[in-house]
Scaffold this motif. Structure first.
Motif, PDB file in Angstrom:
ATOM      1  N   GLU A 214       0.832  -1.210   0.000  1.00 31.63           N
ATOM      2  CA  GLU A 214       0.000   0.000   0.000  1.00 31.63           C
ATOM      3  C   GLU A 214       0.863   1.256   0.000  1.00 31.63           C
ATOM      4  O   GLU A 214       0.557   2.245  -0.675  1.00 31.63           O
ATOM      5  N   THR A 215       1.969   1.228   0.755  1.00 35.69           N
ATOM      6  CA  THR A 215       2.881   2.375   0.786  1.00 35.69           C
ATOM      7  C   THR A 215       3.495   2.605  -0.581  1.00 35.69           C
ATOM      8  O   THR A 215       3.632   3.748  -1.032  1.00 35.69           O
ATOM      9  N   SER A 218       1.077   4.356  -2.869  1.00 34.41           N
ATOM     10  CA  SER A 218       0.815   5.762  -2.561  1.00 34.41           C
ATOM     11  C   SER A 218       2.023   6.654  -2.832  1.00 34.41           C
ATOM     12  O   SER A 218       1.863   7.843  -3.124  1.00 34.41           O
TER      13      SER A 218
END
Length: 359
Positions: A214-215, A218
């Motif tokens: 997820e990091t 983003s």
């Protein structure tokens, strides 16, 4: 009768059904033979007619726990049944002091610490002699701790991925670049890897990247994300560059016992083929790393050996900094004595970890 329980019918075995199921599995693990209703009626601690037992066996078949290999034959456990037995019925006891001393004696014949290589060989021989299967150990060179990663463009389609280790050793690998990647995207991918992976081993880095998906989404664009994955994957495949994890297997002849017909021989051939593949080594390590302590994979649960229908009991061993550097275990038919082998594999992994921690 069996109590059907919504999403989990297996939870509903009553005492009588559970006892019949347990006897069928234990008979299979002991001699590999199907157990029929008449034989069961003599073994059970409660008085049940063969007809009543057949009714219970029919319910167990409906649940997918047992099956009949031939018409009018007894019953054998399915792979699902074996997994249910291991999870719900199997009691894993501790090793006796005599058993611990025997394992230590076979790994350290003179009672003193020995080179890890010698202990690994002794471990495989010991596990194969104490089980119906083959003992196996996978050992890798100590993982380099990542210090710095950089991408250097060589052409529009190629780049040099540079890895610097904690002892200033340098490894270079050429990777293919995604179409249209820019210099700033190369720098962004390298900066991300250095920020999140510095001080980790390659195996730890793989796990960290999985947890940072997820990091990554983003913070990086698509091309930079692709570079991160390519850069890490190129080193994860190091065994293809002459630095293989090493597989030690002893007791393959044990796997020849009890073979019946061409089907069994073909399954064994598939298993031996799998053991020879380089990619199998990292796959087994990944299986061992997937949980704490000993892990049990029965038949098709283990995708690595699913074609041969073999079971794998495996545990990781660690170095002085608690990093996983290898795995030890037993592979064999689904008819392994799980309750006896699990504590042996566990204790063997503990002993090897102690030796590896002294390096």
């Amino acid at each position: 009768m069996l109590k059907k329980d919504g999403n989990n019918a297996l939870r509903g075995l009553d005492e009588r059904s559970g006892e019949i199921f347990r006897r069928i599995v234990e008979s299979y693990l002991g001699n590999g033979e199907p157990l029929g209703s008449r034989s069961l009626s003599r073994l059970l601690p409660i008085s049940l007619s063969p007809a009543s037992i057949r009714n219970v066996m029919s319910d167990l078949e409906d649940l997918g726990l047992i099956y009949s290999p031939h018409i009018s034959a007894g019953r054998l456990p399915t792979q699902q049944g074996l997994r249910f037995f291991v999870d719900a019925f199997m009691q894993v006891g501790d090793l006796s002091q005599d058993e611990r001393r025997e394992i230590e004696r076979q790994m350290r014949p003179d009672g003193r610490d020995v080179p890890v290589e010698n202990a690994l060989t002794g471990a495989t021989q010991m596990l194969s002699s104490l089980s119906r299967g083959a003992g196996l150990v996978i050992t890798t060179k100590s993982d380099t701790l990542l210090k710095h990663i950089e991408f250097v463009r060589l052409s529009p389609e190629k780049a040099l991925a540079v890895l610097v280790g904690d002892k200033d050793e340098v490894e270079n690998r050429i990777i293919s670049l995604p179409a249209g990647v820019t210099a700033s995207q190369l720098a962004a991918a390298a900066n991300f890897l250095n920020a999140h992976l510095s001080g980790l081993t390659l195996s730890e880095a793989r796990g960290r990247i999985d947890r940072l998906k997820e990091t990554i989404r983003s913070e990086l664009d698509q091309l930079s994300r692709d570079l991160v994955e390519r850069g890490l994957a190129i080193w994860s495949g190091a065994e293809e560059d002459g630095k293989p994890a090493r597989l030690i297997v002893r007791g393959r002849s044990n796997l020849l016992d009890g073979l019946e017909g061409e089907e069994d021989i073909e399954r064994l051939r598939l298993l031996f083929d799998d053991l020879e593949k380089k990619e199998s080594l990292s796959d087994i390590l990944n299986l061992a790393e997937g949980g704490q302590g000993v892990r049990i994979f029965i038949g098709s649960e283990n995708t690595l050996f699913s074609l041969s229908g073999s079971s794998l009991i495996v545990a990781p061993y660690r170095d002085s900094e608690e990093r996983i550097v290898g795995a030890v275990g037993v592979i064999g038919p689904t008819r392994l004595n799980y309750s006896r082998i699990v504590p042996m594999v566990d204790y063997t992994a503990q002993l090897i970890s102690k030796l590896a921690g002294k390096i």
